[in-house]
Structures are given as structure tokens and as C-alpha cells.
Write an enzyme that holds these catalytic residues in place. Structure first.
Site, PDB file in Angstrom:
ATOM      1  N   HIS A   1       0.890  -1.166   0.000  1.00 44.40           N
ATOM      2  CA  HIS A   1       0.000   0.000   0.000  1.00 44.40           C
ATOM      3  C   HIS A   1       0.927   1.214   0.000  1.00 44.40           C
ATOM      4  O   HIS A   1       1.635   1.445   0.975  1.00 44.40           O
ATOM      5  CB  HIS A   1      -0.871  -0.059   1.264  1.00 44.40           C
ATOM      6  CG  HIS A   1      -1.588   1.203   1.624  1.00 44.40           C
ATOM      7  ND1 HIS A   1      -2.953   1.267   1.714  1.00 44.40           N
ATOM      8  CD2 HIS A   1      -1.136   2.442   1.943  1.00 44.40           C
ATOM      9  CE1 HIS A   1      -3.306   2.489   2.072  1.00 44.40           C
ATOM     10  NE2 HIS A   1      -2.228   3.224   2.224  1.00 44.40           N
TER      11      HIS A   1
ATOM     12  N   ASP B   1     -10.356  -3.683  -3.403  1.00 45.33           N
ATOM     13  CA  ASP B   1     -10.068  -3.084  -2.094  1.00 45.33           C
ATOM     14  C   ASP B   1     -11.359  -3.008  -1.281  1.00 45.33           C
ATOM     15  O   ASP B   1     -11.660  -2.000  -0.646  1.00 45.33           O
ATOM     16  CB  ASP B   1      -9.406  -1.700  -2.214  1.00 45.33           C
ATOM     17  CG  ASP B   1      -8.863  -1.200  -0.872  1.00 45.33           C
ATOM     18  OD1 ASP B   1      -8.858  -1.977   0.095  1.00 45.33           O
ATOM     19  OD2 ASP B   1      -8.459  -0.020  -0.803  1.00 45.33           O
TER      20      ASP B   1
ATOM     21  N   HIS C   1     -17.199  -1.076   6.363  1.00 40.71           N
ATOM     22  CA  HIS C   1     -17.300  -0.377   7.651  1.00 40.71           C
ATOM     23  C   HIS C   1     -18.787  -0.204   7.958  1.00 40.71           C
ATOM     24  O   HIS C   1     -19.590   0.027   7.049  1.00 40.71           O
ATOM     25  CB  HIS C   1     -16.640   1.001   7.586  1.00 40.71           C
ATOM     26  CG  HIS C   1     -15.159   0.966   7.428  1.00 40.71           C
ATOM     27  ND1 HIS C   1     -14.307   0.506   8.405  1.00 40.71           N
ATOM     28  CD2 HIS C   1     -14.369   1.326   6.386  1.00 40.71           C
ATOM     29  CE1 HIS C   1     -13.056   0.594   7.980  1.00 40.71           C
ATOM     30  NE2 HIS C   1     -13.061   1.075   6.748  1.00 40.71           N
TER      31      HIS C   1
END
Lengths: 316, 426
Positions: free
Chosen positions: B180, B306, B310
Site C-alpha cells: 500500500h 479493495d 465499515h
């Protein structure tokens, strides 16, 4: 502004989130409304019943004394009941989310919430979720609409109009919500705006907003009708942005010597708190060209106008 | 048990195959059609007329949130979302709790996946202990436990020396290194692309150089260590240029692209909607153009989501305070087909499938991603012309943090087959 233009616009916003979303007509309407409230401040009894029975919560998640006090006095003069909540005294310190804290305020019949917050966009976040009126008292580096309105009011009061003036804003623009709101408001009302300061704090990207960026204050000052000096901080988080106060003063400080370049009728403004001897020479801050205390007084009238207009909108 | 998928357009880039034909499977393996000897009545037939039949898709960048964050996603729900998106193999990132930096955590993930996941779940392990960027994780032990790559995803090793040693060590172990790419000093507290919108909104900027600096660092280390580094979720134009130049010199470096970095630009953040907050951030139009060029010329050879779930209460906060990331497993194929094949015509379907199958399989050194006889029967059926509307409320994922709710897309997986069994069907 004439009575005719006042009646042409009906105020329709329950929230004041920023200057960018306002039309020139709306800005002028607020300034005109503030005229009437400024008159109230000259009376022996400085109080009107406009918000009697309404509850206003000063919800200051980020510390502030000047703005909070100004809103509080404005609300009291409008006969609202006022509660002050600071971050340290709120449930935010116990891990409650902003949304939940605000919902509690709403459930307690807060008609108006004046929010100061360190995150850009926080007032909009609440406005989308609450029926209470949300007044932005400064959000992150985004907007500080009542500060810009009181600056515009002060300029209009002294100069007669804002259109056509050259306004120079000096200092930390990158992190300044005052700068952004002023830029939006000044451009909407037809002023020309130049930003001056260290290249690290005044990125060229700002030119895309329609302003001029300069790193040479001496070249700019002679054409300025208004110089608005922003507070310069050289604390921990700013050490990477410029080497120190001494160099700042040499490059951008409004010293007595430098002030000789100003037109005699150029206004000197500062949103405060002032670092005497840094952004501005101490004597200049108290001098004939300075309208710094006018700004504070006009702030009351502007905030009364904003609270009156937004607080008077019936919510669903 | 014999199954034949009839009359589909078989696209198998590993074998350079693109033809309308039947595909046969026996007991969870791909076989040559001639091996089907049972009577027609005993054959399970699937009609694939007008459909693409391709190797099961691989997404090598997924956050499944288990162990530790089961309110966001579980291995079970994430795998279901993967199947619904057409994926038969997903690679999960190590930023769980505990962090996947020990063989026991890897074993737990593999056991849990074997028990509840309807697709293949391949774990990655951490580069550094606790993702702290200070000491190497036990990379060889992680390899033995079954990780397919090492990465500190969600974080980025800042110490170039530690990264160098990690790459050298991973070369010995035979594991690719994923990174990353984010320079913490350059990015600071940045939450959105540094440019017009960060300037206008007063949100802390995340400059492209913060990604490009680490992509360049990785080029130097891949060259120094002669080992493969894969740069995750590339977002900036400069990164594409750096990768292109390095690849031309033969450096073992690759890059992946996520759909949101193509479908959206930073102007989407103007209402402070945290479903447009991801890391790296949405960038400018010129970056999107560069990513498309990188896909077209093969510089960016892998597509990934990705997928970063949440909960609503976590995302429904001030923009600064919100966690980065969006869910993506169920929308990525539709977005990529819609954008790359239909709208922009950047690549054709065989190329797109290559980027979802053989390319990630080669990087991971796994036996997936082809329809060669003898291989596990992981197969995806795609209707590239199907027009549909994504409804987040009907998502298989536990979380709904997506900017694509209500988007109309063209192209979708209609059936996902894992080891010969249908794991999901429209």
C-alpha cells in the site's frame, strides 16, 4: 440597499453553513438585515423579542471565546435562551458521536445549534440530519461564514460598497476558514481579491477560485482598498510551513514602514486574536486606518441577523 | 457428478482460448468434453447461451475483517459478497484483530474459511509485526501457514531499510510482496486528493506525490532485491508512469486498479459524504485518464476491489474522523465491464478477464485462473450485456458503505461455480 430589494428576497434557509452556497442577493439581504440590528445596539435597552421562547445551544467542539461570546450576546439580545456546551464538557469526550450528541440537543428542543468544529463539513453533516437550525461558527479550514459577513459588512459600511474594491488577505490562507469564506463572499459581491503569504501557506491552487496569489506584499499594498491580516501561528503543526516569526515579519508583516505604501483610506482589518508586532505593528492595530473593533461590534449585528433569519424559519 | 456448461463463449486467456463451446466438469474438476461418458440424463446441464464462461475470477485485495471486526464483515458474509460479484477466489488483507502476523492467526483464518466460506479464501500475512513497520513478521512461518503474499496493507512500511530486508527475505521464501503505497510524511493528515477540491473545502490534502514516492521506492527495491513487488490500488498518474518505465527495464513490479479510482473523481467529495472517502483518495480527471492508459497498455495488469467494509455508525461521522474505504465485491465486475469494455472501450472482454484471472494467479503462484483440464472447476458465468441497478440494501455484505448505490451498470456475473458447485446464481 433599498427597501425594494429587501422585499424581493424571502429568506428560506434554516441553516447557515457557508458563504459559498449563498447568492450575492442573500449575502446583501443579511447585511441589510444587520443594519436594523446594529441600530438596536445603539438603544438604551438593547434587546428585542425576535427569538423569545427559542433555545439556542452554543456547541463549541473547538475552543473559542470571541466567536462564542459574540453569538451568546447576539442571542441574548434577541431574547433567546442560551446554553453553552464546550467539547470538554460534552459527551464527545466519552466517545459519543457528534451525531448522537447533536440528536440529544435536538431532543432537548434546541431550536438553533451554533457549531464550532475542527472538522471541515461538520455543520453540513448535522444540518442533513437535524431539524434544528445549524449555524456554522467555523468548521476546520472550510468556512467561517459569520466572520466573512461581518467583514463584508464592515467594508460596506466604511466604503459604501464592496464591488470594485481590491481586498488583500495576508497570512495563513491554507488553514484559514476565515480566508475561504471571505474569498467566496468578496468575489460574489464583485471585489477583486489578492492573497499574500508564504508559498507554503498560500498555494497557487487558490488561483482556481478566482483570486490572485502574490508573494510580494510590497508590490500589492499600494493598490489595496482593504488589507485583511490573518492570525499567524508558529506552533508545533506549523513549523514545517515557514521558518519563523522573524522571517515572516520581514517578508509579510504589516510594519509601520510598509504601511506607508498604503492608500490613506485603505482599511486595515484583522479577525483576531491579534499577535501584536507579528501580522501587524502594534500602533497600526490601534491607528486611524484600523477597523478591528468595528469588526467586533458589527459581528453582533451580523450574528443577530443570521440567528433571526435562520431561527425564524419554520422547520418541518 | 458430471456437469456441462452448454453453448457459452469460453474465454480462457491462459490458454488463449475464445470460442463458443461446451465446458465439462466432473467431480469438481475441469475435464475434456470427451471424458463425459455418462448417459445424457445423468448430466447436469447449464445453458450458457449468450454468456461468457471464464475461469473463476480472483480478487487479490479484500478486507474480510475477521478475526476481530465481525460487525463490519465476516469471512462468511464477505465470501458470499464475493460469490455474488463473480469471484471464486479472494485474497484477504492482514489488518485484522489480532493482526495476521503469526501462523496461528493464519491457521484460524484458513480454518474459519474452510468451515463457512462459499469461495476460496487465501490469506496474506503482515510484512512487519503488528503492522508497525519496525520489525519483520515471521515471514517464512507465515508462508508455511499458507499465506500467498505479505503486505502491511492499510499501512505502509516507511523504513526503506526494513522494506528492503522484507523483500529480500520474501524472495528466499518465495512470496510476493504487496504494498500500500503511502509516504506518511508527505500525506500527513490528508483525507482527500490534494487539489482544487481540498483547497476549496479546506480538507487536508493527500498529494499524489505521497503515492508516487513509495511506488518509486518500490521500483528501486524490486530492482535491488530482484524480487516482485506489487503496488496496490494505484491512483495517481505519476505512479503509472513510474511503473511503465520500470517494467520496460524489466523490473519485477506490478500495479492494480480499483473501480472507484476509474468511476469517480475528487469532485464527488463536495458534500462531505464519507462513502467517497477511501485511501488512496479519489483523484483528478487526468489521473483517471492515466489509469485507463495504464490498463490499455498493460502497465496496470490486475483489477481488484479493495473491498473495505465499515458499519454505518462508523462512517456516519465527521469527514476527517471517518474510516477510509468502501465495499466493492458486488459492484466491481459491473463497473469494470461497464467502464472499460462498454463506455471507454479501453480493453475487450478477454483482456478484462485476463486481468481478473491469469494475471493475479501468476502473481500469487496459485493454480487458479484457467480452464485447463485437470484444474479445479472454478468457473464464472458473465452476461456482459445485462443491464442492472445495484441495490446496496440487497447486498450480501454486512456493511453498506458504497458510493454506487442505485448505479445502473451493464455487465454482471450471473453464476459463480466453486469446485464444480454453484456458490451463487442470479
Amino acid at each position: 440597499m433599498t427597501e425594494q430589494s429587501k422585499s424581493a428576497l424571502r429568506w428560506q434557509r434554516k441553516d447557515l453553513l457557508g458563504i459559498r452556497e449563498l447568492s450575492a442577493e442573500e449575502i446583501t439581504f443579511i447585511l441589510d438585515t444587520a443594519d436594523a440590528f446594529k441600530e438596536v445596539g445603539t438603544r438604551e435597552i438593547k434587546k428585542v423579542p425576535a427569538l423569545r421562547g427559542k433555545t439556542l445551544v452554543n456547541f463549541f467542539v473547538e475552543p473559542s471565546t470571541r466567536t462564542r461570546t459574540s453569538f451568546e450576546i447576539a442571542a441574548i439580545r434577541l431574547s433567546a435562551d442560551v446554553i453553552n456546551i464546550s467539547a470538554s464538557a460534552s459527551s464527545l469526550t466519552k466517545g459519543e458521536t457528534l451525531k448522537d450528541t447533536a440528536k440529544i440537543l435536538e431532543a432537548n428542543h434546541a431550536d438553533i445549534i451554533v457549531l464550532r468544529h475542527s472538522s471541515s463539513g461538520a455543520p453540513q453533516f448535522l444540518a442533513e440530519r437535524l431539524t434544528s437550525s445549524i449555524i456554522n461558527a467555523g468548521d476546520g479550514a472550510h468556512e467561517h461564514p459569520t466572520q466573512a459577513l461581518l467583514d463584508l459588512y464592515t467594508i460596506r459600511e466604511r466604503k459604501g460598497a464592496v464591488a470594485g474594491l481590491h481586498v488583500v488577505i495576508v497570512g495563513d490562507i491554507l488553514f484559514s476558514r476565515v480566508a475561504r469564506s471571505n474569498i467566496f463572499g468578496l468575489l460574489k459581491l464583485g471585489a477583486r481579491v489578492t492573497l499574500v503569504g508564504p508559498s507554503t501557506l498560500v498555494p497557487r491552487e487558490f488561483e482556481k477560485l478566482g483570486v490572485t496569489v502574490s508573494y510580494d506584499i510590497d508590490e500589492i499594498l499600494p493598490t489595496a482598498d482593504v488589507v485583511n491580516l490573518l492570525r499567524i501561528q508558529h506552533e508545533r503543526q506549523r513549523k514545517e510551513y515557514f521558518p519563523g516569526i522573524g522571517e515572516y515579519i520581514r517578508l509579510f508583516g504589516l510594519t509601520k514602514d510598509r504601511a506607508k505604501r498604503l492608500k490613506p483610506d485603505c482599511l486595515i482589518m484583522h479577525p483576531g486574536p491579534i499577535n501584536r508586532g507579528v501580522e501587524i505593528d502594534s500602533e497600526l492595530a490601534d491607528g486611524a486606518q484600523s477597523v478591528i473593533l468595528d469588526q467586533v461590534t458589527n459581528g453582533l449585528a451580523i450574528r443577530m441577523a443570521v440567528l433571526y433569519l435562520c431561527g425564524g424559519i419554520a422547520t418541518p | 457428478m458430471s456437469t456441462v456448461i452448454r453453448n457459452g463463449r469460453i474465454i480462457d486467456p491462459a490458454n488463449k482460448r475464445d470460442e463458443v463451446a461446451d465446458l465439462a466438469m466432473i467431480d469438481g474438476r475441469i475435464v475434456d468434453l470427451s471424458e463425459i461418458r455418462t448417459s445424457p440424463s445423468e448430466i447436469d446441464e447449464i445453458d450458457a447461451t449468450n454468456l461468457i464462461v471464464c475461469p473463476g475470477l480472483i480478487d487479490l485485495h479484500v478486507h474480510l475483517r475477521e478475526p476481530g471486526f465481525g460487525w463490519k464483515e465476516t469471512i462468511e458474509s464477505g465470501a458470499r459478497a464475493a460469490a455474488a460479484g463473480g469471484f471464486t477466489t479472494i485474497v484477504c488483507m492482514p489488518n485484522t484483530s489480532p493482526i495476521a502476523d503469526s501462523p496461528s492467526t493464519i491457521a484460524w483464518i484458513k480454518d474459519r474459511a474452510a468451515e463457512v466460506a462459499c469461495v476460496n479464501v487465501l490469506p496474506t500475512g503482515a510484512i512487519s509485526k503488528g503492522l508497525m513497520g519496525e520489525e519483520l513478521a515471521p515471514i517464512s512461518s507465515l508462508g508455511q501457514a499458507g499465506v500467498v503474499a505479505i503486505t502491511d496493507d492499510g499501512r505502509c512500511v516507511q523504513n526503506n531499510e526494513l522494506m528492503r530486508r522484507a523483500v529480500e527475505y520474501a524472495r528466499m521464501v518465495g512470496l510476493p510482496v504487496f504494498d500500500h503505497c503511502q509516504d506518511y510524511n508527505l500525506v500527513g493528515t490528508g483525507v482527500v486528493h490534494e487539489g482544487y477540491w481540498s483547497t476549496l473545502l479546506g480538507l487536508p490534502g493527500w498529494p499524489s506525490a505521497g503515492e508516487e514516492a513509495i511506488v518509486m521506492r518500490n521500483v528501486l527495491l524490486a530492482e535491488l532485491c530482484d524480487h516482485h513487488i506489487h503496488c496496490q490500488h494505484i491512483s495517481a498518474a505519476g505512479s503509472v508512469r513510474i511503473l511503465r518505465e520500470a517494467q520496460a527495464r524489466g523490473v519485477r513490479i506490478s500495479g492494480e486498479v480499483c473501480p472507484h479510482h476509474l468511476a469517480l473523481t475528487d469532485d464527488a467529495i463536495q458534500n462531505f459524504d464519507t462513502n467517497f472517502k477511501m485511501n488512496p483518495p479519489l483523484r483528478g480527471k487526468e489521473d483517471v485518464t492515466a489509469l485507463l492508459e495504464g490498463i490499455a497498455d498493460g502497465t496496470l495488469g490486475i483489477l481488484a476491489s479493495d473491498h473495505a467494509p465499515h458499519a454505518k455508525f462508523e462512517k456516519e461521522v465527521e469527514f476527517d474522523a471517518a474510516p477510509f474505504g468502501i465495499v466493492g465485491l458486488e459492484t466491481e465486475l459491473g463497473l469494470f465491464i461497464d467502464l472499460l469494455v462498454h463506455k471507454k472501450k479501453t480493453i475487450d472482454l478477454p483482456r478484462l478477464i485476463e486481468m481478473f484471472t491469469v494475471n493475479p494467479a501468476r502473481l500469487l503462484q496459485i493454480e487458479a485462473g484457467t480452464l485447463s483440464p485437470g484444474r479445479t472447476a472454478d468457473v464464472t458465468l458473465i452476461d456482459p450485456e445485462l443491464e442492472w441497478t445495484f441495490d446496496a440494501s440487497a447486498s450480501q455484505s454486512i456493511s453498506r458503505n458504497t458510493p454506487f448505490d442505485g448505479w445502473k451498470l451493464k455487465g454482471r456475473a450471473v453464476r459463480t461455480i466453486v469446485s464444480g458447485q454453484t456458490a451463487w446464481k442470479l
